[in-house]
Design an enzyme around this catalytic site. Structure first.
Site, PDB file in Angstrom:
ATOM      1  N   GLY A  20       0.825  -1.208   0.000  1.00 22.26           N
ATOM      2  CA  GLY A  20       0.000   0.000   0.000  1.00 22.26           C
ATOM      3  C   GLY A  20       0.855   1.253   0.000  1.00 22.26           C
ATOM      4  N   ARG A  43       2.119  11.042  -8.941  1.00 18.11           N
ATOM      5  CA  ARG A  43       1.450  11.233  -7.644  1.00 18.11           C
ATOM      6  C   ARG A  43       2.246  10.663  -6.472  1.00 18.11           C
ATOM      7  NH1 ARG A  43      -4.683  11.996  -8.016  1.00 18.11           N
ATOM      8  NH2 ARG A  43      -4.926  12.609 -10.170  1.00 18.11           N
ATOM      9  N   ARG A  87      -0.359  -8.721  -3.336  1.00 17.59           N
ATOM     10  CA  ARG A  87      -0.372  -7.642  -2.344  1.00 17.59           C
ATOM     11  C   ARG A  87       0.529  -8.035  -1.186  1.00 17.59           C
ATOM     12  NH1 ARG A  87      -1.834  -3.877   1.053  1.00 17.59           N
ATOM     13  NH2 ARG A  87      -2.945  -4.348   2.957  1.00 17.59           N
ATOM     14  N   SER A  90       0.076  -4.725   5.527  1.00 12.91           N
ATOM     15  CA  SER A  90      -0.159  -5.002   6.936  1.00 12.91           C
ATOM     16  C   SER A  90      -1.651  -5.250   7.162  1.00 12.91           C
ATOM     17  CB  SER A  90       0.327  -3.836   7.796  1.00 12.91           C
ATOM     18  OG  SER A  90      -0.325  -2.664   7.403  1.00 12.91           O
ATOM     19  N   ASP A 204      -0.952  -4.938  13.966  1.00 10.43           N
ATOM     20  CA  ASP A 204      -1.652  -4.516  15.189  1.00 10.43           C
ATOM     21  C   ASP A 204      -2.749  -5.541  15.466  1.00 10.43           C
ATOM     22  OD1 ASP A 204      -2.538  -2.548  12.740  1.00 10.43           O
ATOM     23  OD2 ASP A 204      -4.282  -3.303  13.815  1.00 10.43           O
ATOM     24  N   ARG A 217       9.616  -3.422  12.391  1.00  8.18           N
ATOM     25  CA  ARG A 217       8.832  -3.538  11.160  1.00  8.18           C
ATOM     26  C   ARG A 217       9.634  -4.090   9.991  1.00  8.18           C
ATOM     27  NH1 ARG A 217       3.543  -0.369  10.892  1.00  8.18           N
ATOM     28  NH2 ARG A 217       3.144  -0.244  13.111  1.00  8.18           N
TER      29      ARG A 217
HETATM   30  N1  HPA Z   1      -7.963  -2.050   9.990  1.00  6.73           N
HETATM   31  C1  HPA Z   1      -7.900  -1.902   8.670  1.00  6.73           C
HETATM   32  N2  HPA Z   1      -6.766  -2.002   7.998  1.00  6.73           N
HETATM   33  C2  HPA Z   1      -5.642  -2.275   8.679  1.00  6.73           C
HETATM   34  C3  HPA Z   1      -5.645  -2.430  10.048  1.00  6.73           C
HETATM   35  C4  HPA Z   1      -6.865  -2.313  10.733  1.00  6.73           C
HETATM   36  O1  HPA Z   1      -6.928  -2.448  11.976  1.00  6.73           O
HETATM   37  N3  HPA Z   1      -4.370  -2.662  10.447  1.00  6.73           N
HETATM   38  C5  HPA Z   1      -3.603  -2.653   9.332  1.00  6.73           C
HETATM   39  N4  HPA Z   1      -4.375  -2.420   8.253  1.00  6.73           N
END
Ligand code: HPA
Length: 234
Positions: A20, A43, A87, A90, A204, A217
């Site tokens: 991303g 961009r 892809r 995270s 997370d 990371r």
């Molecule tokens: N929500 C949506 N997208 C994400 C999250 C999340 O908690 N963590 C990493 N990408």
């Protein structure tokens, strides 16, 4: 050149990894590819082409969310003939056995809505990974000893969710993690007869609130990039 990608025809490889974050594309290209060359900066959505073990690869940022990914994936497929799109990104962990730093290989991606929902109308299409890529990624993860989970994920269209009940339903139905791009990538690959997969790092956790410290990371994301590269060229 397309509306959003400045690369010349032939500058994009048949295999494209899509993080991303455009700066993660730069980091992954400089870390894992030989002779990476910048092929797009329209961009600021950086893309690089180089080689990995002699195979040509492009690493192109997708931006966040399905509408952004859809723009890049459509142009990569239709204008540059990308055939394998993976892809790398995270996600938030949704099950207690899924830990921060683990890798999730997404077999399917559930959504409420995606850029394709408008024309599917009454159909609930099931966005699904390419099986060959999935099996190769699972084998690569196993070889490396990376803690890995394989199963369904949730591609949300919001990061700041106002409906905690939706997350609860996903958890109840065994969904491993939440991100914001894979369902549209799988749908576009299906539409155009291409191969797609999402290999994700849990950054997370929705239940514990734990988050990956920034110094961890690189190493953790590195496992994901190498799993994706091995899967692409198995
Ligand atoms: N929500 C949506 N997208 C994400 C999250 C999340 O908690 N963590 C990493 N990408």
């Amino acid at each position: 050149m397309t509306v959003h990608i400045g690369a010349a025809p032939g500058d994009i490889a048949e295999t494209v990894l899509m993080p991303g974050d455009p700066y993660r594309a730069k980091w992954a290209a400089e870390t894992f590819l030989e002779d990476p060359e910048l092929v797009n900066e329209v961009r600021g959505m950086l893309g690089f082409t180089g080689t990995w073990r002699g195979n040509r690869v492009t690493i192109q940022g997708s931006g966040m969310g399905m509408p952004s990914l859809s723009i890049y994936a459509n142009e990569l497929i239709s204008d540059y003939n990308a055939r394998t799109l993976i892809r790398i990104g995270s996600c938030g962990g949704m099950q207690s056995h899924v830990k921060v730093r683990d890798v999730i290989i997404a077999m399917s991606a559930t959504t409420i809505t995606s850029p394709s929902s408008g024309f599917f109308r009454e159909i609930n299409f099931a966005p699904t990974a390419d099986y060959e890529l999935l099996a190769a990624a699972v084998a690569a993860a196993k070889n490396r000893g990376t803690p890995t989970h394989v199963g369904g994920i949730y591609s949300s269209d919001v990061f700041y969710a106002e409906r905690p009940d939706l997350d609860e339903q996903m958890v109840r139905h065994g969904i491993l993690g939440v991100e914001m791009e894979a369902a549209e990538l799988y749908t576009l690959a299906a539409r155009h007869g291409r191969r797609a997969l999402a290999v994700l790092t849990v950054s997370d956790h929705l239940q514990t609130g734990e988050a990956l410290p920034s110094e961890d990371r690189e190493k953790t994301f590195g496992d994901m990039v190498e799993i994706a590269l091995e899967a692409a060229f198995t």
